[in-house]
Scaffold this motif. Structure first.
Motif, PDB file in Angstrom:
ATOM      1  N   CYS A   1       0.809  -1.222   0.000  1.00  0.00           N
ATOM      2  CA  CYS A   1       0.000   0.000   0.000  1.00  0.00           C
ATOM      3  C   CYS A   1       0.843   1.274   0.000  1.00  0.00           C
ATOM      4  N   HIS A   2       2.063   1.205   0.535  1.00  0.00           N
ATOM      5  CA  HIS A   2       2.947   2.375   0.572  1.00  0.00           C
ATOM      6  C   HIS A   2       4.353   1.984   0.117  1.00  0.00           C
ATOM      7  N   PRO A   3       4.488   1.515  -1.121  1.00  0.00           N
ATOM      8  CA  PRO A   3       5.798   0.985  -1.573  1.00  0.00           C
ATOM      9  C   PRO A   3       6.908   2.029  -1.603  1.00  0.00           C
ATOM     10  N   LEU A   4       6.583   3.284  -1.904  1.00  0.00           N
ATOM     11  CA  LEU A   4       7.616   4.318  -1.997  1.00  0.00           C
ATOM     12  C   LEU A   4       8.166   4.701  -0.622  1.00  0.00           C
ATOM     13  N   ARG A   5       7.384   4.486   0.415  1.00  0.00           N
ATOM     14  CA  ARG A   5       7.818   4.840   1.774  1.00  0.00           C
ATOM     15  C   ARG A   5       8.210   3.604   2.588  1.00  0.00           C
ATOM     16  N   TYR A   6       8.293   2.447   1.926  1.00  0.00           N
ATOM     17  CA  TYR A   6       8.511   1.184   2.653  1.00  0.00           C
ATOM     18  C   TYR A   6       9.824   1.200   3.442  1.00  0.00           C
ATOM     19  N   THR A   7      10.915   1.569   2.787  1.00  0.00           N
ATOM     20  CA  THR A   7      12.220   1.526   3.469  1.00  0.00           C
ATOM     21  C   THR A   7      12.299   2.563   4.589  1.00  0.00           C
ATOM     22  N   ILE A   8      11.535   3.645   4.466  1.00  0.00           N
ATOM     23  CA  ILE A   8      11.545   4.668   5.516  1.00  0.00           C
ATOM     24  C   ILE A   8      10.739   4.202   6.726  1.00  0.00           C
ATOM     25  N   ILE A   9       9.548   3.630   6.454  1.00  0.00           N
ATOM     26  CA  ILE A   9       8.678   3.186   7.552  1.00  0.00           C
ATOM     27  C   ILE A   9       9.249   1.959   8.234  1.00  0.00           C
ATOM     28  N   MET A  10       9.566   0.935   7.446  1.00  0.00           N
ATOM     29  CA  MET A  10      10.055  -0.329   8.005  1.00  0.00           C
ATOM     30  C   MET A  10      11.576  -0.287   8.154  1.00  0.00           C
ATOM     31  N   ASN A  11      12.048   0.651   8.931  1.00  0.00           N
ATOM     32  CA  ASN A  11      13.486   0.761   9.167  1.00  0.00           C
ATOM     33  C   ASN A  11      13.921  -0.252  10.227  1.00  0.00           C
ATOM     34  N   PRO A  12      15.221  -0.551  10.311  1.00  0.00           N
ATOM     35  CA  PRO A  12      15.693  -1.569  11.271  1.00  0.00           C
ATOM     36  C   PRO A  12      15.292  -1.295  12.714  1.00  0.00           C
ATOM     37  N   ARG A  13      15.235  -0.023  13.091  1.00  0.00           N
ATOM     38  CA  ARG A  13      14.868   0.309  14.476  1.00  0.00           C
ATOM     39  C   ARG A  13      13.424  -0.084  14.768  1.00  0.00           C
ATOM     40  N   LEU A  14      12.511   0.231  13.841  1.00  0.00           N
ATOM     41  CA  LEU A  14      11.107  -0.124  14.047  1.00  0.00           C
ATOM     42  C   LEU A  14      10.930  -1.636  14.044  1.00  0.00           C
ATOM     43  N   CYS A  15      11.606  -2.334  13.141  1.00  0.00           N
ATOM     44  CA  CYS A  15      11.497  -3.796  13.076  1.00  0.00           C
ATOM     45  C   CYS A  15      11.958  -4.435  14.382  1.00  0.00           C
ATOM     46  N   GLY A  16      13.106  -3.988  14.880  1.00  0.00           N
ATOM     47  CA  GLY A  16      13.600  -4.515  16.152  1.00  0.00           C
ATOM     48  C   GLY A  16      12.670  -4.189  17.304  1.00  0.00           C
ATOM     49  N   LEU A  17      12.093  -2.986  17.289  1.00  0.00           N
ATOM     50  CA  LEU A  17      11.176  -2.580  18.352  1.00  0.00           C
ATOM     51  C   LEU A  17       9.907  -3.414  18.341  1.00  0.00           C
ATOM     52  N   LEU A  18       9.373  -3.718  17.149  1.00  0.00           N
ATOM     53  CA  LEU A  18       8.160  -4.534  17.037  1.00  0.00           C
ATOM     54  C   LEU A  18       8.394  -5.946  17.572  1.00  0.00           C
ATOM     55  N   VAL A  19       9.551  -6.523  17.242  1.00  0.00           N
ATOM     56  CA  VAL A  19       9.860  -7.867  17.734  1.00  0.00           C
ATOM     57  C   VAL A  19      10.082  -7.843  19.246  1.00  0.00           C
ATOM     58  N   LEU A  20      10.800  -6.842  19.734  1.00  0.00           N
ATOM     59  CA  LEU A  20      11.045  -6.733  21.178  1.00  0.00           C
ATOM     60  C   LEU A  20       9.732  -6.555  21.940  1.00  0.00           C
ATOM     61  N   LEU A  21       8.844  -5.721  21.427  1.00  0.00           N
ATOM     62  CA  LEU A  21       7.555  -5.507  22.075  1.00  0.00           C
ATOM     63  C   LEU A  21       6.738  -6.794  22.105  1.00  0.00           C
ATOM     64  N   SER A  22       6.817  -7.573  21.035  1.00  0.00           N
ATOM     65  CA  SER A  22       6.121  -8.861  20.995  1.00  0.00           C
ATOM     66  C   SER A  22       6.635  -9.794  22.084  1.00  0.00           C
ATOM     67  N   TRP A  23       7.958  -9.831  22.255  1.00  0.00           N
ATOM     68  CA  TRP A  23       8.559 -10.658  23.304  1.00  0.00           C
ATOM     69  C   TRP A  23       8.118 -10.203  24.694  1.00  0.00           C
ATOM     70  N   ILE A  24       8.152  -8.905  24.929  1.00  0.00           N
ATOM     71  CA  ILE A  24       7.819  -8.378  26.260  1.00  0.00           C
ATOM     72  C   ILE A  24       6.375  -8.685  26.629  1.00  0.00           C
ATOM     73  N   ILE A  25       5.443  -8.425  25.712  1.00  0.00           N
ATOM     74  CA  ILE A  25       4.025  -8.689  25.992  1.00  0.00           C
ATOM     75  C   ILE A  25       3.784 -10.174  26.221  1.00  0.00           C
ATOM     76  N   SER A  26       4.407 -11.017  25.414  1.00  0.00           N
ATOM     77  CA  SER A  26       4.219 -12.467  25.538  1.00  0.00           C
ATOM     78  C   SER A  26       4.743 -12.979  26.874  1.00  0.00           C
ATOM     79  N   ILE A  27       5.913 -12.495  27.287  1.00  0.00           N
ATOM     80  CA  ILE A  27       6.508 -12.934  28.549  1.00  0.00           C
ATOM     81  C   ILE A  27       5.669 -12.474  29.734  1.00  0.00           C
ATOM     82  N   LEU A  28       5.234 -11.211  29.705  1.00  0.00           N
ATOM     83  CA  LEU A  28       4.430 -10.694  30.814  1.00  0.00           C
ATOM     84  C   LEU A  28       3.088 -11.419  30.914  1.00  0.00           C
TER      85      LEU A  28
END
Length: 327
Positions: free
Chosen positions: A141-168
């Motif tokens: 849906c937003h191919p021109l902004r893909y690399t800007i939105i899905m940057n490594p920091r956001l990807c790592g944050l999404l995975v980390l947040l998934s781990w934290i919620i699951s553990i809690l």
């Protein structure tokens, strides 16, 4: 993450309530009581476990070894493969040992640890599939902004947040179990320590525990599922606007594997829930749970390798590299 696992495991082992003096172990009734069926069941689940381990390890090694696959989509896929590997390793090895030794007992503390980690990994599966749906939504849906939105920091944050919620979430439910009494009946109608099945055996007042369980299950189940539905509604809307049939096929093929895995995950999960409602047969419930907890993680690598040219090409390179180095 391994350090948090060790810390949480040690805490659960230490938290054994005073009212657990009547018994020290549960009995897992597994699939069958017939001795002649234990051997075939051992061979079947050993085969599925090895296929799951090898398949998910190959996915992780393939993505890690190919720089062309160091993208958000494959980063999330490697995390999903790791979680699937951990989920089957939480339940199947204990079942294989019990089938081989014909010992159905599992210590109380071991049962809590197994239940705790299974809840972590099953919740992580759910969150990672949601994150992957969001990734596909941004890519289509937003191919021109893909690399800007899905940057490594956001990807790592999404995975980390998934781990934290699951553990809690898992830690909260596990601690609630430790506050319950288990007096006489301690046979679990399952092949592993499932939270709902263990809860049925308590002779304490479990009303609050059930309320918390249903609330958390509804919250952590419906919100990710709604997110996936919203993402794919937007994806299908964008695909329909593509003028050429070839363009529509190319756009849809990028999320075909993920959609198949989502259907398998939620389909088997719904099957477990419906089976628990419509039947009292412990065998049918156990088979439905095996579809969700064992067969789904086994099939995920096949779905992604068979439908993904990038993974297949990278896997061929990895295999040829390994074979040439052994000569």
């Amino acid at each position: 993450m391994p350090f948090s696992f060790l810390f949480l495991s040690r805490k659960i082992y230490q938290i054994v309530p005073e009212n657990q003096t009547e018994f020290s172990e549960f009995i897992l009734l597994r699939f069958s009581e017939k001795p002649e069926q234990q051997g075939p069941l051992f061979g079947l689940f050993l085969g599925m476990y090895l296929v799951t381990v090898v398949g998910n390890m190959l996915i992780m090694l393939t993505i890690g070894s190919d720089s062309h696959l160091h993208t958000p989509m494959y980063f999330f896929l490697s995390n999903l493969s790791f979680v699937d590997f951990c989920m089957v390793s939480t339940t199947v090895p204990k079942m294989l040992v019990s089938l081989l030794a014909e010992n159905k007992a599992i210590p109380y503390a071991d049962c809590l640890v197994q239940m705790h980690f299974f809840m972590i990994f099953s919740a992580l599966d759910n969150f990672l599939l949601t994150v992957m749906a969001y990734d596909r939504f941004v890519a289509i849906c937003h191919p021109l902004r893909y690399t800007i939105i899905m940057n490594p920091r956001l990807c790592g944050l999404l995975v980390l947040l998934s781990w934290i919620i699951s553990i809690l979430n898992s830690l909260l439910l596990s601690l609630m179990i430790t506050r319950l009494s288990f007096c006489a009946e301690h046979e679990i109608q399952h092949f592993f320590c499932d939270f709902a099945e263990v809860l049925k055996l308590s002779c304490s007042d479990t009303l609050i525990t059930y309320v918390v369980l249903y609330f958390i299950t509804g919250l952590l189940g419906m919100i990710p599922f709604t997110g996936i539905l919203f993402s794919y509604a937007q994806i299908f809307s964008s695909i329909l606007k593509v003028p050429s049939a070839q363009g529509k096929y190319k756009a849809f093929s990028t999320c075909g594997s993920h959609l198949s895995v989502v259907s398998l995950f939620y389909g088997t999960g719904l099957g477990v829930y419906l089976c628990s409602l419509v039947t009292h047969s412990s065998w049918k419930k156990t088979v439905a749970s095996a579809m969700y907890a064992v067969i789904t993680p086994m099939l995920n690598p096949f779905i992604y390798t068979l439908r993904n040219k990038d993974i297949k090409n990278a896997l061929r390179k990895l295999i040829s590299r390994i074979s040439s180095s052994n000569r």
